[in-house]
Design a protein around this motif. Structure first.
Motif, PDB file in Angstrom:
ATOM      1  N   GLY A 152       0.740  -0.973  -0.118  1.00 47.90           N
ATOM      2  CA  GLY A 152       0.150  -0.567   0.181  1.00 47.90           C
ATOM      3  C   GLY A 152       0.961   1.314   0.103  1.00 47.90           C
ATOM      4  N   LEU A 153       0.045   2.012  -0.495  1.00 49.86           N
ATOM      5  CA  LEU A 153       0.799   3.716  -0.483  1.00 49.86           C
ATOM      6  C   LEU A 153       0.582   4.139   0.914  1.00 49.86           C
ATOM      7  CD1 LEU A 153       0.432   5.091  -4.435  1.00 49.86           C
ATOM      8  CD2 LEU A 153       2.946   4.364  -3.146  1.00 49.86           C
ATOM      9  N   SER A 154       1.557   4.626   1.555  1.00 44.57           N
ATOM     10  CA  SER A 154       1.545   5.946   2.796  1.00 44.57           C
ATOM     11  C   SER A 154       0.384   6.863   2.088  1.00 44.57           C
ATOM     12  CB  SER A 154       3.085   5.850   2.996  1.00 44.57           C
ATOM     13  OG  SER A 154       3.248   4.893   3.474  1.00 44.57           O
ATOM     14  N   ASN A 155       0.092   7.901   2.641  1.00 44.44           N
ATOM     15  CA  ASN A 155      -0.052   8.806   2.511  1.00 44.44           C
ATOM     16  C   ASN A 155       1.148  10.203   1.990  1.00 44.44           C
ATOM     17  OD1 ASN A 155      -2.268   8.599   5.395  1.00 44.44           O
ATOM     18  ND2 ASN A 155      -2.937   9.707   3.251  1.00 44.44           N
ATOM     19  N   CYS A 156       0.505  10.814   1.235  1.00 45.84           N
ATOM     20  CA  CYS A 156       1.971  11.417   0.093  1.00 45.84           C
ATOM     21  C   CYS A 156       2.958  10.900  -0.699  1.00 45.84           C
ATOM     22  CB  CYS A 156       2.325  12.274   1.090  1.00 45.84           C
ATOM     23  SG  CYS A 156       0.661  13.633   0.634  1.00 45.84           S
ATOM     24  N   SER A 157       3.093   9.306  -0.525  1.00 46.55           N
ATOM     25  CA  SER A 157       4.482   8.730  -0.661  1.00 46.55           C
ATOM     26  C   SER A 157       3.564   8.397  -2.501  1.00 46.55           C
ATOM     27  CB  SER A 157       4.340   7.588  -0.195  1.00 46.55           C
ATOM     28  OG  SER A 157       4.760   7.278   0.763  1.00 46.55           O
ATOM     29  N   TRP A 158       4.379   7.629  -2.672  1.00 47.97           N
ATOM     30  CA  TRP A 158       3.868   8.118  -4.601  1.00 47.97           C
ATOM     31  C   TRP A 158       4.955   6.765  -5.247  1.00 47.97           C
ATOM     32  CZ3 TRP A 158       7.385  12.018  -2.336  1.00 47.97           C
ATOM     33  CH2 TRP A 158       8.723  11.863  -2.763  1.00 47.97           C
ATOM     34  N   SER A 159       4.629   6.869  -6.723  1.00 47.02           N
ATOM     35  CA  SER A 159       5.534   5.599  -7.365  1.00 47.02           C
ATOM     36  C   SER A 159       5.696   5.836  -8.112  1.00 47.02           C
ATOM     37  CB  SER A 159       4.373   4.172  -7.513  1.00 47.02           C
ATOM     38  OG  SER A 159       4.518   3.868  -6.159  1.00 47.02           O
ATOM     39  N   MET A 160       7.061   5.422  -9.108  1.00 47.76           N
ATOM     40  CA  MET A 160       7.268   5.909 -10.752  1.00 47.76           C
ATOM     41  C   MET A 160       7.293   4.767 -11.562  1.00 47.76           C
ATOM     42  SD  MET A 160      10.166   8.215 -11.714  1.00 47.76           S
ATOM     43  CE  MET A 160      10.916   9.076 -11.056  1.00 47.76           C
ATOM     44  N   LEU A 161       6.708   5.171 -12.623  1.00 52.21           N
ATOM     45  CA  LEU A 161       7.120   4.483 -13.731  1.00 52.21           C
ATOM     46  C   LEU A 161       7.005   4.630 -14.959  1.00 52.21           C
ATOM     47  CD1 LEU A 161       4.331   3.948 -13.125  1.00 52.21           C
ATOM     48  CD2 LEU A 161       4.071   1.629 -13.747  1.00 52.21           C
ATOM     49  N   ARG A 162       8.800   4.095 -15.826  1.00 46.83           N
ATOM     50  CA  ARG A 162       9.668   4.400 -16.765  1.00 46.83           C
ATOM     51  C   ARG A 162       8.490   3.706 -17.998  1.00 46.83           C
ATOM     52  NH1 ARG A 162      13.288   2.389 -18.510  1.00 46.83           N
ATOM     53  NH2 ARG A 162      13.437   1.161 -17.200  1.00 46.83           N
ATOM     54  N   GLU A 163       8.309   4.675 -18.835  1.00 52.14           N
ATOM     55  CA  GLU A 163       8.503   3.696 -19.899  1.00 52.14           C
ATOM     56  C   GLU A 163       8.965   2.747 -20.727  1.00 52.14           C
ATOM     57  OE1 GLU A 163       4.999   5.387 -23.956  1.00 52.14           O
ATOM     58  OE2 GLU A 163       7.515   6.640 -23.789  1.00 52.14           O
ATOM     59  N   GLY A 164       9.151   1.788 -20.566  1.00 50.15           N
ATOM     60  CA  GLY A 164       9.792   0.601 -21.330  1.00 50.15           C
ATOM     61  C   GLY A 164       9.573   0.552 -22.987  1.00 50.15           C
ATOM     62  N   GLU A 165      10.730  -0.474 -23.601  1.00 46.91           N
ATOM     63  CA  GLU A 165      10.058  -1.220 -24.703  1.00 46.91           C
ATOM     64  C   GLU A 165       8.942  -1.714 -25.135  1.00 46.91           C
ATOM     65  OE1 GLU A 165      13.324  -2.787 -26.428  1.00 46.91           O
ATOM     66  OE2 GLU A 165      14.578  -1.093 -26.420  1.00 46.91           O
ATOM     67  N   ASP A 166       8.074  -2.660 -23.709  1.00 41.04           N
ATOM     68  CA  ASP A 166       6.577  -3.479 -23.811  1.00 41.04           C
ATOM     69  C   ASP A 166       6.176  -3.111 -23.342  1.00 41.04           C
ATOM     70  OD1 ASP A 166       8.406  -5.235 -25.850  1.00 41.04           O
ATOM     71  OD2 ASP A 166      10.254  -6.050 -23.685  1.00 41.04           O
ATOM     72  N   GLY A 167       6.505  -1.890 -22.530  1.00 39.95           N
ATOM     73  CA  GLY A 167       5.382  -1.454 -21.326  1.00 39.95           C
ATOM     74  C   GLY A 167       5.816  -0.742 -20.406  1.00 39.95           C
ATOM     75  N   TRP A 168       5.873  -0.261 -18.870  1.00 38.83           N
ATOM     76  CA  TRP A 168       5.698   0.141 -18.122  1.00 38.83           C
ATOM     77  C   TRP A 168       6.283  -0.356 -17.009  1.00 38.83           C
ATOM     78  CZ3 TRP A 168       6.027   4.889 -18.356  1.00 38.83           C
ATOM     79  CH2 TRP A 168       4.685   5.985 -19.430  1.00 38.83           C
ATOM     80  N   ILE A 169       7.383  -0.266 -16.331  1.00 41.22           N
ATOM     81  CA  ILE A 169       8.153  -0.550 -15.436  1.00 41.22           C
ATOM     82  C   ILE A 169       8.397  -0.030 -14.298  1.00 41.22           C
ATOM     83  CG2 ILE A 169      10.525  -1.095 -15.165  1.00 41.22           C
ATOM     84  CD1 ILE A 169      11.245  -0.945 -17.956  1.00 41.22           C
ATOM     85  N   LEU A 170       7.819  -0.414 -13.154  1.00 38.28           N
ATOM     86  CA  LEU A 170       7.965   0.472 -12.027  1.00 38.28           C
ATOM     87  C   LEU A 170       9.201   0.334 -11.233  1.00 38.28           C
ATOM     88  CD1 LEU A 170       5.608   1.334  -9.762  1.00 38.28           C
ATOM     89  CD2 LEU A 170       5.775  -1.478  -8.184  1.00 38.28           C
TER      90      LEU A 170
END
Length: 211
Positions: A176-194
């Motif tokens: 679970g994401l804590s309040n005001c925390s974040w996740s970043m995804l990067r676009e890859g050749e075969d889709g999104w990467i966490l």
């Protein structure tokens, strides 16, 4: 560098603090949540986002407004970033839900992606709309651009799971994401990467004397 998306959870509300299922109830940030927004916005501003998009609910709008003031980027609202509409469950604690709707609660805890939560949305429906919002934002970024999308804990996790190809039944394997925390995804050749998850929760460094 490729395009990046940050999914940022709003700051704390009184209902977060008391363990109530908010869903799409428009609950405001509490004082702790406002301070969380100030702290995490100062960190996210260093990423120099090109685009800010927020759920239209007040707790996300107010969180995003703090970042917008720092980076000088106008906030766009997107209802697809809202939390799950949870019908009769909204405003209830987990114990109350388990007591009043035991079968549905067990199915929800098991990760059933097609359960209508409280008679509202399914997890699949939520994931689909968050993915659509992410992809639409990404299309508008330059090749090395970054967008911050402010959403909600459940919606963000469902979106992440779907974006990286994880079966939604297993989405709770993403913490679970804590309040005001974040996740970043990067676009890859075969889709999104966490590439980052639940960032912003590092403890305050201990002061160390030099010499």
């Amino acid at each position: 560098m490729t395009r990046r998306i940050v999914l940022w959870r709003h700051g704390r509300t009184e209902w977060n603090a008391t363990g109530r299922f908010q869903g799409q109830t428009d609950v405001e940030l509490d004082e702790s949540g406002r301070q969380q927004a100030r702290d995490s916005a100062a960190r996210l501003a260093s990423l120099e986002p090109d685009l800010l998009v927020s759920s239209d609910l007040k707790r996300t709008r107010d969180t995003t407004a703090v970042l917008a003031a720092l980076v000088g980027v106008e906030v766009e609202l997107d209802t697809r970033l809202r939390e799950t509409y949870a019908g009769e469950w909204q405003g209830c604690t987990s114990n109350e839900i388990a007591e009043r709707w035991p079968d549905e609660y067990r199915a929800w805890r098991s990760g059933d992606p097609l359960l209508r939560v409280g008679g509202g949305e399914t997890r699949q429906e939520v994931a689909d709309r968050v993915v659509a919002a992410v992809n639409d934002a990404a299309k508008r970024l330059p090749n090395d651009g970054l967008a911050v999308l402010t959403s909600h804990g459940g919606a963000a996790r469902l979106g992440i799971a779907s974006l990286i190809g994880m079966p939604l039944k297993l989405f709770t394997n993403i913490g679970g994401l804590s309040n005001c925390s974040w996740s970043m995804l990067r676009e890859g050749e075969d889709g999104w990467i966490l590439v980052e998850h639940n960032a912003g929760t590092l403890p305050t460094p201990v002061a160390i004397e030099e010499g």
